[in-house]
Scaffold this motif. Structure first.
Motif, PDB file in Angstrom:
ATOM      1  N   ILE A 261       0.980  -1.397  -0.085  1.00 49.82           N
ATOM      2  CA  ILE A 261       0.092  -0.020  -0.033  1.00 49.82           C
ATOM      3  C   ILE A 261       0.970   1.162   0.057  1.00 49.82           C
ATOM      4  O   ILE A 261       0.959   1.888   1.055  1.00 49.82           O
ATOM      5  CB  ILE A 261      -0.826   0.042   1.126  1.00 49.82           C
ATOM      6  CG1 ILE A 261      -0.275  -0.487   2.497  1.00 49.82           C
ATOM      7  CG2 ILE A 261      -2.143  -0.985   1.004  1.00 49.82           C
ATOM      8  CD1 ILE A 261      -0.892  -0.276   3.638  1.00 49.82           C
ATOM      9  N   PRO A 262       1.629   1.529  -1.163  1.00 50.06           N
ATOM     10  CA  PRO A 262       2.543   2.418  -1.241  1.00 50.06           C
ATOM     11  C   PRO A 262       1.925   3.881  -0.991  1.00 50.06           C
ATOM     12  O   PRO A 262       2.507   4.885  -0.339  1.00 50.06           O
ATOM     13  CB  PRO A 262       3.172   2.522  -2.480  1.00 50.06           C
ATOM     14  CG  PRO A 262       2.213   1.814  -3.324  1.00 50.06           C
ATOM     15  CD  PRO A 262       1.614   0.794  -2.541  1.00 50.06           C
ATOM     16  N   ALA A 263       0.754   4.208  -1.096  1.00 53.54           N
ATOM     17  CA  ALA A 263       0.133   5.551  -0.999  1.00 53.54           C
ATOM     18  C   ALA A 263      -0.297   5.724   0.222  1.00 53.54           C
ATOM     19  O   ALA A 263      -1.018   6.951   0.610  1.00 53.54           O
ATOM     20  CB  ALA A 263      -0.874   5.610  -2.068  1.00 53.54           C
ATOM     21  N   SER A 264      -0.508   4.817   1.161  1.00 53.84           N
ATOM     22  CA  SER A 264      -0.985   4.948   2.327  1.00 53.84           C
ATOM     23  C   SER A 264      -0.106   5.857   3.410  1.00 53.84           C
ATOM     24  O   SER A 264       1.077   5.912   3.244  1.00 53.84           O
ATOM     25  CB  SER A 264      -1.082   3.659   3.068  1.00 53.84           C
ATOM     26  OG  SER A 264      -1.483   3.730   4.394  1.00 53.84           O
ATOM     27  N   ARG A 265      -0.641   6.612   4.265  1.00 51.74           N
ATOM     28  CA  ARG A 265      -0.124   7.418   5.164  1.00 51.74           C
ATOM     29  C   ARG A 265       0.697   6.524   6.244  1.00 51.74           C
ATOM     30  O   ARG A 265       1.210   7.022   7.231  1.00 51.74           O
ATOM     31  CB  ARG A 265      -0.897   8.518   5.816  1.00 51.74           C
ATOM     32  CG  ARG A 265      -1.148   9.674   4.853  1.00 51.74           C
ATOM     33  CD  ARG A 265      -2.241  10.729   5.135  1.00 51.74           C
ATOM     34  NE  ARG A 265      -3.558  10.265   5.536  1.00 51.74           N
ATOM     35  CZ  ARG A 265      -4.218  10.172   6.879  1.00 51.74           C
ATOM     36  NH1 ARG A 265      -3.308  10.537   7.642  1.00 51.74           N
ATOM     37  NH2 ARG A 265      -5.356   9.710   6.769  1.00 51.74           N
ATOM     38  N   PHE A 266      -0.149   5.213   6.480  1.00 51.98           N
ATOM     39  CA  PHE A 266       0.185   4.485   7.609  1.00 51.98           C
ATOM     40  C   PHE A 266       1.533   3.492   7.249  1.00 51.98           C
ATOM     41  O   PHE A 266       1.107   2.648   6.513  1.00 51.98           O
ATOM     42  CB  PHE A 266      -0.968   3.651   8.158  1.00 51.98           C
ATOM     43  CG  PHE A 266      -2.055   4.520   8.889  1.00 51.98           C
ATOM     44  CD1 PHE A 266      -2.080   4.388  10.103  1.00 51.98           C
ATOM     45  CD2 PHE A 266      -2.866   5.085   8.174  1.00 51.98           C
ATOM     46  CE1 PHE A 266      -3.104   5.146  10.758  1.00 51.98           C
ATOM     47  CE2 PHE A 266      -4.030   5.709   8.462  1.00 51.98           C
ATOM     48  CZ  PHE A 266      -4.079   5.851   9.915  1.00 51.98           C
ATOM     49  N   LYS A 267       2.775   4.096   7.652  1.00 53.49           N
ATOM     50  CA  LYS A 267       3.842   3.345   7.320  1.00 53.49           C
ATOM     51  C   LYS A 267       4.496   2.619   8.555  1.00 53.49           C
ATOM     52  O   LYS A 267       4.715   3.234   9.449  1.00 53.49           O
ATOM     53  CB  LYS A 267       4.694   4.284   6.718  1.00 53.49           C
ATOM     54  CG  LYS A 267       3.925   4.876   5.565  1.00 53.49           C
ATOM     55  CD  LYS A 267       4.270   4.143   4.231  1.00 53.49           C
ATOM     56  CE  LYS A 267       3.801   4.762   2.783  1.00 53.49           C
ATOM     57  NZ  LYS A 267       3.721   4.000   1.950  1.00 53.49           N
ATOM     58  N   LYS A 268       4.862   1.685   8.397  1.00 49.93           N
ATOM     59  CA  LYS A 268       5.887   0.810   9.391  1.00 49.93           C
ATOM     60  C   LYS A 268       7.408   1.327   9.220  1.00 49.93           C
ATOM     61  O   LYS A 268       7.822   1.436   7.896  1.00 49.93           O
ATOM     62  CB  LYS A 268       5.550  -0.743   9.230  1.00 49.93           C
ATOM     63  CG  LYS A 268       4.406  -1.208   9.503  1.00 49.93           C
ATOM     64  CD  LYS A 268       4.493  -2.765   9.665  1.00 49.93           C
ATOM     65  CE  LYS A 268       4.485  -3.299   8.276  1.00 49.93           C
ATOM     66  NZ  LYS A 268       4.360  -4.710   8.182  1.00 49.93           N
ATOM     67  N   ILE A 269       8.155   1.173  10.422  1.00 44.97           N
ATOM     68  CA  ILE A 269       9.560   1.992  10.317  1.00 44.97           C
ATOM     69  C   ILE A 269      10.303   0.806   9.637  1.00 44.97           C
ATOM     70  O   ILE A 269      10.296  -0.396  10.137  1.00 44.97           O
ATOM     71  CB  ILE A 269       9.956   2.316  11.691  1.00 44.97           C
ATOM     72  CG1 ILE A 269       8.884   3.434  12.037  1.00 44.97           C
ATOM     73  CG2 ILE A 269      11.306   2.600  11.479  1.00 44.97           C
ATOM     74  CD1 ILE A 269       9.504   3.672  13.549  1.00 44.97           C
ATOM     75  N   THR A 270      10.971   0.974   8.653  1.00 48.05           N
ATOM     76  CA  THR A 270      11.930  -0.041   8.001  1.00 48.05           C
ATOM     77  C   THR A 270      13.394   0.759   7.709  1.00 48.05           C
ATOM     78  O   THR A 270      13.248   2.034   7.572  1.00 48.05           O
ATOM     79  CB  THR A 270      11.334  -0.422   6.540  1.00 48.05           C
ATOM     80  OG1 THR A 270      11.285   0.813   5.846  1.00 48.05           O
ATOM     81  CG2 THR A 270      10.040  -0.944   6.707  1.00 48.05           C
TER      82      THR A 270
END
Length: 459
Positions: free
Chosen positions: A159-168
């Motif tokens: 889900i590249p456009a999502s504002r919810f991102k996991k730290i990687t």
């Protein structure tokens, strides 16, 4: 070596995880039919706490995957938080003596506070407002937990456009790429700023100009996806504010575009299972989830591939009319263990307890055993406590005192059972406090008092 540990027997202890070995039966047929029915979007799996709802679901999923009966992916949402906020009437707040006296219920005027004493209208309003605030905070906490578990259940690249991102962590190649992008941007900007007229640049540095434009376009193309994660919410200048976002409404409504995007991108994730929602004793969250399901299933890009919500709840969470109106299909779970058949279950499945404690003892304690998970844990703890006291029990066996050995085993299991049924009072018992300690202490005093009376009469 004499003290070398021996590997344990695989059947010696019981896991407390849901059991996935239930054989296919009519209940599985009912669930399989409901999941295949196009118009059934909200399914309830009902049963009291410990009746086996999770075991039924795990067994169904295992057999479906083994036989390739359904290829839809499942999102499991579990909100197992044992917070005092879950009690709507403040009854579990031990630190507030005032709040525990009141019970807030809806009425024709909006609310009514019931208590054992007369209270003013202002106090009624104040208590109602406190109650309302706690409920709103609880609902926000639940909604946030659901959103996080749904959106964080997949990798960022799905889900590249999502504002919810996991730290990687960035890979070495990615760091090099970002460095080149920044360097190219700086080079292009420096080139353009170093000349006053654009016509002069084009005439004298045509090839360089074209390369810089291509590099600049490529950099912008790579950077644009990152700006999807940022939203301008407010512009401020001195006392002048312009707001671009409306933060009113529930978290579901504020993030509905995120959820729509999630299910549009991940077309195979179509079943969402909710566990432990009934612990919070809030019916509002169920209404919001049903509304969310309705919105998602009416999005044109999702409508043809329905999203199903499954709720694992107690039978008493809704009234008789509400539950049949709210859910599209209800599946009741028949418990494996009840207080009525606990004796037969222990005699069949737990031979060691029967051997150590005797059949009559099992019949005496069976009315307290209606939860299979609790019974398994009692057996696990009994075996551990028994092994610690093995030398003491062996001495009883060597003395051929079977009755005394049996009574000792009964005492151990009784304490384990009390520890699992009333853990707080058991903890107080170790500190010479609590109800059980008081009963034992009082019985001891009464016993010695009677002995003294007998001695006095004998004299």
């Amino acid at each position: 070596m004499a003290n070398e540990p021996t590997p344990p027997n695989n059947d010696e202890f019981h896991s407390l995880l849901p059991y996935d070995g239930i054989k296919w039966n009519k209940t599985f047929d009912a669930l399989h039919w409901a999941l295949a029915e196009h118009k059934v979007n909200n399914i309830a799996i009902t049963g009291y706490f410990g009746s086996g709802k999770s075991s039924f679901w795990e067994s169904y999923i295992k057999q479906v995957k083994e036989n390739n009966l359904d290829d839809r992916e499942i999102i499991n949402i579990s909100l197992a938080k044992f917070s005092c906020k879950c009690d709507k009437n403040f009854k579990c707040d031990e630190n507030s003596s005032e709040k525990s006296k009141y019970d807030v219920k809806p009425s024709d005027s909006g609310y009514k506070v019931f208590s054992g004493e007369e209270i003013s209208d202002y106090d009624q309003w104040r208590i109602y407002q406190e109650q309302k605030k706690i409920e709103e905070e609880l609902e926000i906490e639940i909604e946030r937990g659901i959103l996080e578990q749904i959106l964080y259940s997949v990798e960022n690249n799905e889900i590249p456009a999502s504002r919810f991102k996991k730290i990687t962590d960035l890979s070495k190649e990615t760091k090099i790429l970002y460095s080149l992008i920044i360097l190219s941007l700086i080079t292009c900007i420096s080139f353009f700023l170093g000349h006053e007229k654009i016509e002069q640049i084009i005439n004298q540095y045509t090839l360089t100009f074209i390369i810089c434009c291509l590099l600049l376009s490529f950099c912008i193309y790579l950077i644009l996806p990152f700006f999807n994660s940022f939203h301008l919410s407010k512009v401020s200048y001195h006392e002048f504010d312009i707001h671009f976002e409306d933060n009113k409404g529930s978290l579901f409504s504020q993030n509905i575009t995120e959820l729509v995007y999630f299910f549009e991108k991940l077309k195979n994730k179509r079943i969402v299972v909710f566990e432990d929602l009934d612990r919070f004793k809030s019916s509002t969250i169920f209404s919001k989830l049903r509304e969310l399901n309705h919105i998602l299933n009416n999005v044109p890009s999702i409508k043809s591939n329905q999203i199903i919500f499954i709720y694992m709840i107690r039978d008493d969470i809704f009234s008789k009319y509400e539950r049949t109106k709210f859910f599209d299909f209800i599946i009741p779970i028949v418990p494996v263990l009840t207080k009525d058949n606990a004796t037969g279950f222990i005699l069949k499945e737990m031979k060691e307890i029967e051997k150590d404690c005797g059949r009559q003892y099992i019949e005496d304690i069976s009315p307290f055993l209606g939860d299979l998970r609790l019974l398994k844990n009692c057996e696990n703890e009994y075996k551990i406590y028994k092994s610690v006291n093995e030398s003491f029990l062996r001495s009883k066996l060597e003395n051929d005192n079977k009755t005394l050995k049996q009574s000792t085993c009964q005492w151990i299991f009784s304490m384990i059972l009390y520890k699992n049924l009333y853990p707080k009072d058991f903890q107080k018992l170790l500190q010479h406090e609590g109800l059980l300690y008081y009963c034992i202490h009082k019985a001891k005093i009464d016993y010695f008092k009677k002995l003294d009376e007998k001695k006095d009469k004998g004299n």
